[in-house]
Scaffold this motif. Structure first.
Motif, PDB file in Angstrom:
ATOM      1  N   VAL A 236       0.851  -1.201   0.000  1.00 17.67           N
ATOM      2  CA  VAL A 236       0.000   0.000   0.000  1.00 17.67           C
ATOM      3  C   VAL A 236       0.883   1.246   0.000  1.00 17.67           C
ATOM      4  O   VAL A 236       2.050   1.203   0.386  1.00 17.67           O
ATOM      5  CB  VAL A 236      -0.935   0.044   1.239  1.00 17.67           C
ATOM      6  CG1 VAL A 236      -2.018  -1.019   1.162  1.00 17.67           C
ATOM      7  CG2 VAL A 236      -0.141  -0.072   2.534  1.00 17.67           C
ATOM      8  N   GLY A 237       0.286   2.342  -0.401  1.00 25.62           N
ATOM      9  CA  GLY A 237       0.963   3.631  -0.303  1.00 25.62           C
ATOM     10  C   GLY A 237       0.700   4.231   1.066  1.00 25.62           C
ATOM     11  O   GLY A 237       0.232   3.534   1.979  1.00 25.62           O
ATOM     12  N   CYS A 238       0.983   5.500   1.232  1.00 25.07           N
ATOM     13  CA  CYS A 238       0.735   6.130   2.532  1.00 25.07           C
ATOM     14  C   CYS A 238       0.663   7.642   2.379  1.00 25.07           C
ATOM     15  O   CYS A 238       1.108   8.205   1.374  1.00 25.07           O
ATOM     16  CB  CYS A 238       1.818   5.750   3.527  1.00 25.07           C
ATOM     17  SG  CYS A 238       3.444   6.135   2.955  1.00 25.07           S
ATOM     18  N   ASP A 239       0.097   8.251   3.387  1.00 24.53           N
ATOM     19  CA  ASP A 239      -0.051   9.715   3.404  1.00 24.53           C
ATOM     20  C   ASP A 239       0.874  10.372   4.405  1.00 24.53           C
ATOM     21  O   ASP A 239       1.201  11.554   4.276  1.00 24.53           O
ATOM     22  CB  ASP A 239      -1.510  10.077   3.684  1.00 24.53           C
ATOM     23  CG  ASP A 239      -2.349   9.692   2.479  1.00 24.53           C
ATOM     24  OD1 ASP A 239      -2.703   8.506   2.356  1.00 24.53           O
ATOM     25  OD2 ASP A 239      -2.588  10.569   1.628  1.00 24.53           O
ATOM     26  N   ARG A 240       1.235   9.614   5.443  1.00 22.73           N
ATOM     27  CA  ARG A 240       2.235  10.134   6.376  1.00 22.73           C
ATOM     28  C   ARG A 240       2.772   8.951   7.205  1.00 22.73           C
ATOM     29  O   ARG A 240       2.010   8.143   7.716  1.00 22.73           O
ATOM     30  CB  ARG A 240       1.621  11.171   7.317  1.00 22.73           C
ATOM     31  CG  ARG A 240       2.664  11.987   8.043  1.00 22.73           C
ATOM     32  CD  ARG A 240       2.070  12.978   9.021  1.00 22.73           C
ATOM     33  NE  ARG A 240       1.195  13.993   8.462  1.00 22.73           N
ATOM     34  CZ  ARG A 240       1.204  15.273   8.820  1.00 22.73           C
ATOM     35  NH1 ARG A 240       2.092  15.712   9.699  1.00 22.73           N
ATOM     36  NH2 ARG A 240       0.327  16.126   8.320  1.00 22.73           N
ATOM     37  N   VAL A 241       4.106   8.900   7.302  1.00 21.19           N
ATOM     38  CA  VAL A 241       4.753   7.897   8.145  1.00 21.19           C
ATOM     39  C   VAL A 241       5.353   8.648   9.329  1.00 21.19           C
ATOM     40  O   VAL A 241       6.106   9.611   9.148  1.00 21.19           O
ATOM     41  CB  VAL A 241       5.873   7.157   7.377  1.00 21.19           C
ATOM     42  CG1 VAL A 241       6.578   6.155   8.279  1.00 21.19           C
ATOM     43  CG2 VAL A 241       5.310   6.465   6.140  1.00 21.19           C
ATOM     44  N   ALA A 242       4.987   8.237  10.550  1.00 16.70           N
ATOM     45  CA  ALA A 242       5.530   8.881  11.751  1.00 16.70           C
ATOM     46  C   ALA A 242       6.942   8.360  12.021  1.00 16.70           C
ATOM     47  O   ALA A 242       7.365   7.353  11.441  1.00 16.70           O
ATOM     48  CB  ALA A 242       4.622   8.607  12.941  1.00 16.70           C
TER      49      ALA A 242
END
Ligand code: MRU
Length: 352
Positions: A236-242
């Motif tokens: 999957v893609g992502c919008d923000r990784v902490a």
């Protein structure tokens, strides 16, 4: 590679493929004002973390052009205000703020005497640069993901992290385009992704266009499909990784990751480094966009629930880092513990 494009900028006009109309209508719309750009991002005509970042950067070029006849100081403060406005369109994907800050940084670093035309040129050069970087980055992410797969593998994906969500290749879908180029046989299961059906309308559409073998499933079929033993990986893609690896992506990703854990299937997060937010310690700190209830109550304008019913409509959820087998960037493959591997990446991007 494809017969369509996500966005194209020319002479103060940003032309984008209106993704709200896919897959039935392939319509390009022209964005000529900052308000047009804001609205296009907000209503998801342009969507996907990298795409909204680049789109907003061009939005600042449009802002600058609209202020060409003013005083330089007033022009710069107007551009700054427009950056804050565009940044408020969607809160979760950090790429939006990243791209806008990058343009503002370029303006801050301009020295000596310069004209309004120099400002416009500087913004356009930076926005073009981000668009080109995005294509290269995504190709590298695809190569890195491909190294985790084998000929004949089947991968499940959620939402759309493809060409449509970027400017080329996509992130999570990049390995499928590269596999096609290299003659490697990969199969994809695409979750339809309620409520706005990015998996059905967008992922299925762009993969079909490219001749990639894709099977569409309803979101509630994922467990059943995984139980057959035929899924080799979830990407999957992502919008923000902490900073600790907790990852925000389209609502439903968390559930897919829990299922994958149950069935022993690795979950890979495809991310450009621009989506990693080291200032965000954990997933709890990621702002989650809440969208209008009408998106859940209706489908294509037709009520599928009573119009009076209360609705919860978070656009994203956060997958805890312990459910993630690897975070795959343009620089390489990160493994747990992510607090350490992500910190190493930012200390030395080419040798994580
Ligand atoms: O609401 P959307 O359609 O913008 O959500 C998009 C996603 O969640 C994508 O998976 C993410 O932005 C990664 S795009 C490379």
């Amino acid at each position: 590679m494809s017969n369509f494009y996500t966005m194209k900028y020319d002479d103060g006009v940003l032309t984008v493929l209106d993704q709200t109309l896919l897959p039935t209508n392939e319509v390009y719309i022209e964005l000529k004002t900052v308000q047009d750009v804001y609205d296009a991002i907000k209503r998801l005509s342009v969507r996907g973390a990298p795409a909204i970042g680049v789109c907003a950067a061009y939005g600042l070029a449009i802002s600058a052009r609209s202020r060409i006849n003013g005083d330089i100081g007033i022009m710069l403060s107007g551009i700054k205000q427009d950056a804050a406005y565009l940044s408020s369109s969607r809160p979760t994907a950090v790429n939006l703020k990243y791209a806008l800050d990058r343009v503002l940084d370029v303006l801050c670093s301009m020295s000596g005497s310069y004209t309004p035309s120099d400002i416009i040129a500087a913004i356009e050069v930076e926005a073009d640069r981000m668009r080109c970087e995005d294509a290269n980055t995504n190709r590298n992410i695809g190569e890195n993901l491909l190294s985790l797969l084998h000929d004949g593998d089947t991968v499940l994906t959620h939402c759309n992290a493809g060409i449509l969500a970027t400017t080329a290749y996509g992130t999570a879908l990049s390995p499928f385009y590269l596999a096609k180029e290299k003659g490697i046989d990969l199969h994809v299961y695409a979750d339809e992704t309620r409520p706005l059906l990015q998996g059905a309308r967008l992922t299925a559409w762009e993969l079909c266009e490219a001749g990639v073998d894709v099977t569409l499933i309803c979101d509630n079929m994922a467990a059943s499909v995984m139980s057959t033993g035929n899924i080799n990986a979830v990407i999957v893609g992502c919008d923000r990784v902490a900073a600790n690896g907790d990852t925000a992506n389209k609502i439903g990703t968390y559930g897919v990751a829990v299922l994958a854990k149950h069935f022993g299937i690795p979950v890979y997060i495809a991310t450009p480094t621009t989506t990693i937010d080291m200032n965000c310690p954990t997933g709890i700190d990621i702002p989650i966009e809440q969208r209008d209830g009408s998106e859940v109550r209706t489908l294509y304008g037709v009520n599928t629930a009573p119009s009076c019913v209360k609705v919860l409509n978070p656009a994203f959820d956060v997958t805890p880092n312990e459910l993630i087998a690897a975070i795959v960037t343009e620089h390489g493959i990160l493994r747990p513990p992510y607090s350490q591997s992500l910190a190493n990446l930012f200390n030395n991007p080419t040798h994580e």
